[in-house]
Scaffold this active site. Structure first.
Site, PDB file in Angstrom:
ATOM      1  N   HIS A  41       0.575 -15.980   0.898  1.00  0.00           N
ATOM      2  CA  HIS A  41      -0.683 -15.443   0.381  1.00  0.00           C
ATOM      3  C   HIS A  41      -1.062 -16.101  -0.941  1.00  0.00           C
ATOM      4  CE1 HIS A  41      -0.088 -11.617   2.984  1.00  0.00           C
ATOM      5  NE2 HIS A  41      -0.762 -12.548   3.615  1.00  0.00           N
ATOM      6  N   GLU A 134       3.313  -8.197   7.810  1.00  0.00           N
ATOM      7  CA  GLU A 134       4.654  -7.656   8.032  1.00  0.00           C
ATOM      8  C   GLU A 134       4.591  -6.311   8.736  1.00  0.00           C
ATOM      9  OE1 GLU A 134       8.285  -5.579   5.594  1.00  0.00           O
ATOM     10  OE2 GLU A 134       7.301  -7.265   4.583  1.00  0.00           O
ATOM     11  N   CYS A 201      13.265  -5.031  -0.124  1.00  0.00           N
ATOM     12  CA  CYS A 201      13.958  -6.249  -0.557  1.00  0.00           C
ATOM     13  C   CYS A 201      14.266  -6.165  -2.046  1.00  0.00           C
ATOM     14  CB  CYS A 201      13.090  -7.471  -0.269  1.00  0.00           C
ATOM     15  SG  CYS A 201      13.800  -9.012  -0.884  1.00  0.00           S
ATOM     16  N   ASN A 231       1.821  -8.114  -3.169  1.00  0.00           N
ATOM     17  CA  ASN A 231       2.905  -8.116  -4.150  1.00  0.00           C
ATOM     18  C   ASN A 231       2.383  -8.498  -5.534  1.00  0.00           C
ATOM     19  OD1 ASN A 231       4.943 -10.479  -5.344  1.00  0.00           O
ATOM     20  ND2 ASN A 231       5.937  -8.517  -4.969  1.00  0.00           N
TER      21      ASN A 231
END
Length: 297
Positions: A41, A134, A201, A231
């Protein structure tokens, strides 16, 4: 001259590094390579790889492709993508992040424990962003039956009189996930089973405290992230929470000289989808901005 520092822990996570390495290896061999969706991205990195020959395609275009090589990015894909590739004689180069792959396997195993119409089957709930690549891959492991919740307000989709199995998109915050767990626990009917699996994660989650400390120690923070990066938006807000002089920019062309006024220390950081070379270009543009700013005083 201001002191300029690029955060050493910012930049690509290992899943993205692997995907880009696989793409570059194929392109160096002279192969025609397609990527299903943007490989990362970040439009500047996508453009860099496009110039090397990587062709980005949509799922619709994948359906029309025959006898080709297609890279699956770190975000992962639902089982339907693999079935389509097999039917169309497509050679898959699978760059699904190992953390995402393990999560997919966990969700599929849970979904496969029960028949779809079994009243004892738990509601599979995924804490994540609707429509995110995802998350689409995770929902696909359940044949579309999973419930996606973006925040506490979305929890009204759950039937608290039935079992619940909760999972999280790998890049969500631990704080947000724990809040979801607490609210579901509060609402569950007594005696009804509620299980949850922390699938976030740590390479991403552990950046938060580091970035907050980094941002707090600088006069100005330049946060480099693509406009499509979820993110990036999250990490930017964490930086801004401790340093109001935090500015987000996609690349060096968006840098504004007035952001740097009076700054003795300037920090540059970014998302897990931000390439190091892009942060370096921002760094190299700063001296010219500072000179321009001083000339206008």
């Amino acid at each position: 001259m201001a002191d300029i520092e690029i955060d050493k822990e910012s930049g690509f996570c290992f899943g993205v590094v692997t995907a880009i390495r696989k793409a570059e290896e194929e392109l160096e061999s002279g192969a025609v390579l397609y990527c299903l969706g943007d490989i990362v991205h970040n439009s500047d990195e996508v453009e860099r790889l496009r110039r090397k020959g990587l062709r980005t395609i949509t799922h619709e275009e994948l359906g029309r492709l025959r006898s080709a090589k297609v890279l699956l990015r770190a975000h992962g894909e639902p089982p339907s993508t693999y079935r389509l590739a097999q039917a169309n004689d497509i050679d898959i180069i699978d760059a699904t992040c190992p953390v995402v792959l393990k999560l997919q396997q966990r969700i599929k195993a849970k979904a496969d424990e029960y028949a779809p119409d079994d009243p004892a089957a738990p509601q599979i709930v995924i804490y994540g962003k609707n429509g995110h690549a995802e998350v689409n891959g995770l929902v696909g492991q359940t044949d579309g039956r999973a419930i996606v919740v973006e925040d506490i307000a979305g929890l009204d989709k759950i039937d608290y009189s039935r079992p619940v199995a909760l999972y999280s998109q790998t890049t969500k915050s631990l704080e947000g996930f724990n809040a979801i767990i607490a609210e579901i626990s509060r609402c569950m009917v007594s005696g009804v089973d509620f299980t949850y699996c922390d699938t976030i994660c740590r390479q991403v989650a552990n950046r938060v405290e580091h970035l907050r400390a980094f941002a707090a120690g600088k006069d100005v923070i330049l946060f480099v992230a693509g406009t499509k990066s979820s993110n990036g938006k999250v990490l930017y807000e964490h930086c801004r929470a401790v340093n109001p002089r935090t500015h987000i920019l996609a690349n060096e062309a968006e840098l504004k000289p007035e952001w740097l006024d009076g700054a003795d220390t300037i920090g540059i950081c970014g998302a897990t989808s931000t390439p190091r070379w892009l942060m370096e270009k921002v760094r190299d543009t700063i001296p010219g901005c500072l000179a321009s700013s001083s000339e206008n005083v």
